[in-house]
Design a protein around this motif. Sequence first.
Motif, PDB file in Angstrom:
ATOM      1  N   TYR A 142      24.155   7.560  -0.500  1.00 56.73           N
ATOM      2  CA  TYR A 142      25.072   8.512   0.129  1.00 56.73           C
ATOM      3  C   TYR A 142      24.296   9.674   0.761  1.00 56.73           C
TER       4      TYR A 142
ATOM      5  N   PHE B  84      22.407   8.509   3.900  1.00 59.81           N
ATOM      6  CA  PHE B  84      23.335   8.362   5.028  1.00 59.81           C
ATOM      7  C   PHE B  84      23.679   9.730   5.623  1.00 59.81           C
ATOM      8  N   ARG B  85      23.874  10.725   4.756  1.00 60.62           N
ATOM      9  CA  ARG B  85      24.301  12.048   5.204  1.00 60.62           C
ATOM     10  C   ARG B  85      23.146  12.986   5.505  1.00 60.62           C
TER      11      ARG B  85
ATOM     12  N   ASP C 124      32.883   5.602   5.805  1.00 59.80           N
ATOM     13  CA  ASP C 124      32.141   4.689   4.919  1.00 59.80           C
ATOM     14  C   ASP C 124      31.250   5.454   3.941  1.00 59.80           C
ATOM     15  N   PHE C 125      30.548   6.491   4.452  1.00 58.90           N
ATOM     16  CA  PHE C 125      29.684   7.292   3.593  1.00 58.90           C
ATOM     17  C   PHE C 125      30.526   7.937   2.488  1.00 58.90           C
TER      18      PHE C 125
END
Lengths: 95, 95
Positions: free
Chosen positions: B54, B57-58, A4-5
């Motif tokens: 993004y 999230f990472r 998803d990322f």
Amino acid sequence: MALDFTIIGYIAGTLTTFASLPQLIKSLKTKDMKGISPYFVMSFTTGLFLWLIYGLFRNDYPIIIFNIISLMFWIPLLYLSLMDNLKNKIKINIK
Amino acid sequence: MALDFTIIGYIAGTLTTFASLPQLIKSLKTKDMKGISPYFVMSFTTGLFLWLIYGLFRNDYPIIIFNIISLMFWIPLLYLSLMDNLKNKIKINIK
């Protein structure tokens, strides 16, 4: 979830890359570069070029591909911006 | 050698991020948004916002930091671009 990322990253990259296409079309049509800072265009294009080198060193295909496409839009924009500034410099000198 | 690549990435990120600062200064001073495509500004700002998500999230700090700084330049540019287009639409309607 990692997938998803990655999708978000690809959408983000597509948007920031192809955002420049309507700008290139507009600039080619109107030749109106007065409102666009040449320092912005020069620094941004140089940055894209370094991103491409970084991607090549790291064998990172999304970085390589997104930056090659971006450069296809920004090299003509850089040309238009530099030509516009050169033209204005010549005008000022004539005055 | 890996360190060298990272340095290129940081220089690239600094250039593509801070390139927008002279553009913001120019646009704030001149208010001349005629030559700048609103589709470019909208897509680019949306893309930066997705890059930030993004990065969050990472847990990728360079992506997070570069995109927060970029958004600080592009949100005002988006505002200027939308206001300019709204103003021109009102003018056209009056005619």
